[in-house]
Write a protein that holds these residues in place. Structure first.
Motif, PDB file in Angstrom:
ATOM      1  N   THR A 194       0.811  -1.218   0.000  1.00  0.00           N
ATOM      2  CA  THR A 194       0.000   0.000   0.000  1.00  0.00           C
ATOM      3  C   THR A 194       0.844   1.268   0.000  1.00  0.00           C
ATOM      4  O   THR A 194       0.311   2.369   0.122  1.00  0.00           O
ATOM      5  CB  THR A 194      -0.908   0.030   1.243  1.00  0.00           C
ATOM      6  N   LEU A 195       2.148   1.120  -0.147  1.00  0.00           N
ATOM      7  CA  LEU A 195       3.020   2.281   0.003  1.00  0.00           C
ATOM      8  C   LEU A 195       2.772   3.331  -1.081  1.00  0.00           C
ATOM      9  O   LEU A 195       2.808   4.541  -0.806  1.00  0.00           O
ATOM     10  CB  LEU A 195       4.490   1.841  -0.013  1.00  0.00           C
ATOM     11  N   SER A 196       2.523   2.881  -2.306  1.00  0.00           N
ATOM     12  CA  SER A 196       2.276   3.857  -3.381  1.00  0.00           C
ATOM     13  C   SER A 196       1.005   4.651  -3.114  1.00  0.00           C
ATOM     14  O   SER A 196       0.956   5.872  -3.360  1.00  0.00           O
ATOM     15  CB  SER A 196       2.195   3.146  -4.735  1.00  0.00           C
TER      16      SER A 196
ATOM     17  N   ILE B 211      -0.142  11.549   0.561  1.00  0.00           N
ATOM     18  CA  ILE B 211       0.714  12.611   1.104  1.00  0.00           C
ATOM     19  C   ILE B 211       1.080  13.625   0.028  1.00  0.00           C
ATOM     20  O   ILE B 211       1.147  14.828   0.302  1.00  0.00           O
ATOM     21  CB  ILE B 211       2.004  11.997   1.703  1.00  0.00           C
ATOM     22  N   ALA B 212       1.308  13.153  -1.192  1.00  0.00           N
ATOM     23  CA  ALA B 212       1.744  14.031  -2.294  1.00  0.00           C
ATOM     24  C   ALA B 212       0.813  13.859  -3.493  1.00  0.00           C
ATOM     25  O   ALA B 212       1.191  13.293  -4.521  1.00  0.00           O
ATOM     26  CB  ALA B 212       3.188  13.710  -2.670  1.00  0.00           C
ATOM     27  N   PRO B 213      -0.443  14.331  -3.374  1.00  0.00           N
ATOM     28  CA  PRO B 213      -1.418  14.121  -4.453  1.00  0.00           C
ATOM     29  C   PRO B 213      -1.027  14.792  -5.758  1.00  0.00           C
ATOM     30  O   PRO B 213      -1.551  14.426  -6.822  1.00  0.00           O
ATOM     31  CB  PRO B 213      -2.706  14.731  -3.877  1.00  0.00           C
ATOM     32  N   GLU B 214      -0.125  15.763  -5.707  1.00  0.00           N
ATOM     33  CA  GLU B 214       0.293  16.425  -6.944  1.00  0.00           C
ATOM     34  C   GLU B 214       0.963  15.466  -7.918  1.00  0.00           C
ATOM     35  O   GLU B 214       1.004  15.726  -9.130  1.00  0.00           O
ATOM     36  CB  GLU B 214       1.237  17.593  -6.635  1.00  0.00           C
ATOM     37  N   PHE B 215       1.454  14.327  -7.396  1.00  0.00           N
ATOM     38  CA  PHE B 215       2.092  13.363  -8.294  1.00  0.00           C
ATOM     39  C   PHE B 215       1.074  12.665  -9.186  1.00  0.00           C
ATOM     40  O   PHE B 215       1.448  12.057 -10.191  1.00  0.00           O
ATOM     41  CB  PHE B 215       2.898  12.337  -7.478  1.00  0.00           C
ATOM     42  N   THR B 216      -0.198  12.733  -8.835  1.00  0.00           N
ATOM     43  CA  THR B 216      -1.215  12.128  -9.711  1.00  0.00           C
ATOM     44  C   THR B 216      -1.282  12.856 -11.045  1.00  0.00           C
ATOM     45  O   THR B 216      -1.811  12.316 -12.023  1.00  0.00           O
ATOM     46  CB  THR B 216      -2.596  12.148  -9.037  1.00  0.00           C
ATOM     47  N   GLU B 217      -0.767  14.079 -11.088  1.00  0.00           N
ATOM     48  CA  GLU B 217      -0.768  14.862 -12.330  1.00  0.00           C
ATOM     49  C   GLU B 217       0.464  14.597 -13.189  1.00  0.00           C
ATOM     50  O   GLU B 217       0.572  15.132 -14.298  1.00  0.00           O
ATOM     51  CB  GLU B 217      -0.829  16.365 -11.996  1.00  0.00           C
ATOM     52  N   VAL B 218       1.384  13.802 -12.690  1.00  0.00           N
ATOM     53  CA  VAL B 218       2.597  13.516 -13.451  1.00  0.00           C
ATOM     54  C   VAL B 218       2.267  12.601 -14.627  1.00  0.00           C
ATOM     55  O   VAL B 218       1.670  11.529 -14.438  1.00  0.00           O
ATOM     56  CB  VAL B 218       3.659  12.843 -12.552  1.00  0.00           C
ATOM     57  N   PRO B 219       2.592  13.018 -15.851  1.00  0.00           N
ATOM     58  CA  PRO B 219       2.333  12.150 -17.008  1.00  0.00           C
ATOM     59  C   PRO B 219       3.087  10.822 -16.875  1.00  0.00           C
ATOM     60  O   PRO B 219       4.224  10.791 -16.412  1.00  0.00           O
ATOM     61  CB  PRO B 219       2.872  12.968 -18.195  1.00  0.00           C
ATOM     62  N   SER B 220       2.429   9.753 -17.243  1.00  0.00           N
ATOM     63  CA  SER B 220       3.053   8.417 -17.199  1.00  0.00           C
ATOM     64  C   SER B 220       3.643   8.135 -15.817  1.00  0.00           C
ATOM     65  O   SER B 220       4.801   7.707 -15.673  1.00  0.00           O
ATOM     66  CB  SER B 220       4.150   8.291 -18.270  1.00  0.00           C
ATOM     67  N   LEU B 221       2.821   8.376 -14.796  1.00  0.00           N
ATOM     68  CA  LEU B 221       3.285   8.174 -13.424  1.00  0.00           C
ATOM     69  C   LEU B 221       3.806   6.755 -13.209  1.00  0.00           C
ATOM     70  O   LEU B 221       4.794   6.549 -12.500  1.00  0.00           O
ATOM     71  CB  LEU B 221       2.142   8.463 -12.442  1.00  0.00           C
ATOM     72  N   ASP B 222       3.154   5.784 -13.822  1.00  0.00           N
ATOM     73  CA  ASP B 222       3.561   4.389 -13.627  1.00  0.00           C
ATOM     74  C   ASP B 222       4.966   4.124 -14.139  1.00  0.00           C
ATOM     75  O   ASP B 222       5.573   3.102 -13.788  1.00  0.00           O
ATOM     76  CB  ASP B 222       2.582   3.440 -14.313  1.00  0.00           C
TER      77      ASP B 222
END
Length: 408
Positions: A36-38, A44-55
């Motif tokens: 569940t770490l991701s 904690i850092a929801p702004e990373f959901t906006e990162v293109p190709s986060l996976d």
């Protein structure tokens, strides 16, 4: 992917992490393991959901693959190793690294201070890692950082050698002060040093000079003196050379020399009544120098020399101010060493830079012997029929060369 990130494998690092977690939890049959770490990271850092190709982001791929135990009700996380906690997204970015947003505190330290005061940091631009302690305001230069995989593997190796272990009485993972592996490493390094000196000894043109090894010191003759348990094991197991000098002005103990130096030490000396690590981890002279440190070193303009007799100095832990190589343990390692030069200098065998893969410590005995071997083999130290013939003052004059570069 650029060349700096090509050496980072989220899959390999996650595999090593998960092996470490399995070691840390194998004695807890009811432990819950989750991935569940991701999700906690994105909380904690929801702004990373906006990162293109986060996976495809290497850090995120790593977080998706690692196992953890559930956080406690107060959000705290469990240990991964005796020295580090499991990753905690709440402490990835702290005030200490706010000026370095690419530095993530991936594994907070476990050394009595706050976890956010240091531990294993990862640079998510280069994907190199380093252990950095809270007592140092500056991060190490980039050339001292290591692949995260290397640091995790060293922790896994510590389980293999028995350095890390499960303490059933305290129900936690802990560190052994020394193991048989530590002894074997030190003895092997010492024998390599002896061999390197023998190979460079002069020989008669018409006669091949042969050497034989002397028996180790008998453990019974060590019993009357306060000698650390690791030092006893080393001295009573390592074969000795048939020549006296294994470093500039540094000799090998004989039974007679042992009694001459230790036999006149008063029973209530500070060295004999205090230990630096655990009980029976007294500071211990294992290779004596040729001279004692004079009583006027506090007048030296060299701060590393006049510190010898200060409250924080090492002088009180010596055997009657005798120079030489000492075992100087800390609370986690019984095989750490301190070289005391007859000038009073005690810094000649320190690391040139901090240990990059774990908590700060002094060099281990095996690491010192390996460095000394290199100084013999590259001709820095001269050799004659008595072994190393370079004068003892070399350690004081060439302190920077005497210091040891940490080797992974």
């Amino acid at each position: 992917m650029d060349s700096s990130t090509s050496t980072f494998s989220p899959e390999r690092c996650a595999n090593l992490h998960n092996q470490l977690l399995a070691k840390a939890t194998e004695h807890s049959p009811d432990v819950q393991i989750e991935q569940t770490l991701s999700a906690r990271f994105l909380d904690i850092a929801p702004e990373f959901t906006e990162v293109p190709s986060l996976d495809d982001l290497p850090l995120y791929r790593f977080l998706r693959l690692v196992n953890t135990t559930p956080p406690a009700s107060n959000g705290g996380v469990d240990l991964l190793t005796p020295f580090t906690y499991q990753p905690d997204p709440r402490t990835f970015w702290t005030d200490r690294v706010s000026h370095e947003p690419s530095f993530v505190l991936l594994y907070g330290q476990n050394n009595g201070d706050s976890p956010i005061d240091g531990g294993i940091y990862v640079d998510i631009l280069s994907y190199q890692a380093v252990w950095h302690s809270g007592n140092s305001p500056r991060f190490p230069p980039s050339d001292q950082w290591l692949p995260l995989e290397v640091i995790l593997q060293k922790s896994l190796d510590a389980w293999t050698t028995g350095k890390f272990y499960w303490d059933a009485q305290e129900a936690t993972i802990k560190v052994r002060n020394w193991t048989q592996h530590d002894v074997e490493q030190s003895i092997a390094a010492f024998h390599r040093l002896i061999s390197s000196i023998e190979l460079r000894m002069p020989s008669d043109e018409n006669q091949v000079h042969s050497h034989h090894r002397l028996e180790p010191l008998d453990s019974q003759i060590l019993e009357p003196f306060k000698i650390s348990t690791f030092a006893v094991r080393f001295l009573s197991t390592a074969n000795r050379p048939d020549f006296p000098f294994v470093a500039p002005g540094i000799r090998v103990f004989t039974p007679l020399l042992l009694d001459e130096i230790y036999g006149v030490e008063v029973p209530d000396s500070i060295r004999r009544t205090h230990w630096l690590g655990d009980e029976e981890d007294w500071p211990t002279l294992i290779l004596p120098g040729v001279d004692s440190v004079p009583h006027n070193v506090d007048q030296s303009t060299n701060q590393n020399i006049n510190a010898f007799d200060q409250n924080w100095g090492f002088g009180k832990f010596t055997v009657n101010r005798q120079s030489g190589l000492y075992i100087a343990p800390d609370t986690s390692n019984s095989d750490l060493v301190r070289l005391v030069a007859s000038s009073g200098l005690c810094s000649a065998c320190e690391f040139r830079s901090p240990c990059r893969w774990g908590p700060p410590r002094d060099p281990r005995l095996a690491e010192v012997f390996d460095h000394w071997t290199s100084l013999v083999e590259d001709g820095t130290w001269a050799v004659d029929a008595n072994g190393v013939s370079t004068g003892h003052d070399w350690f004081t004059i060439h302190t920077s060369v005497a210091k040891i570069a940490p080797v992974v």
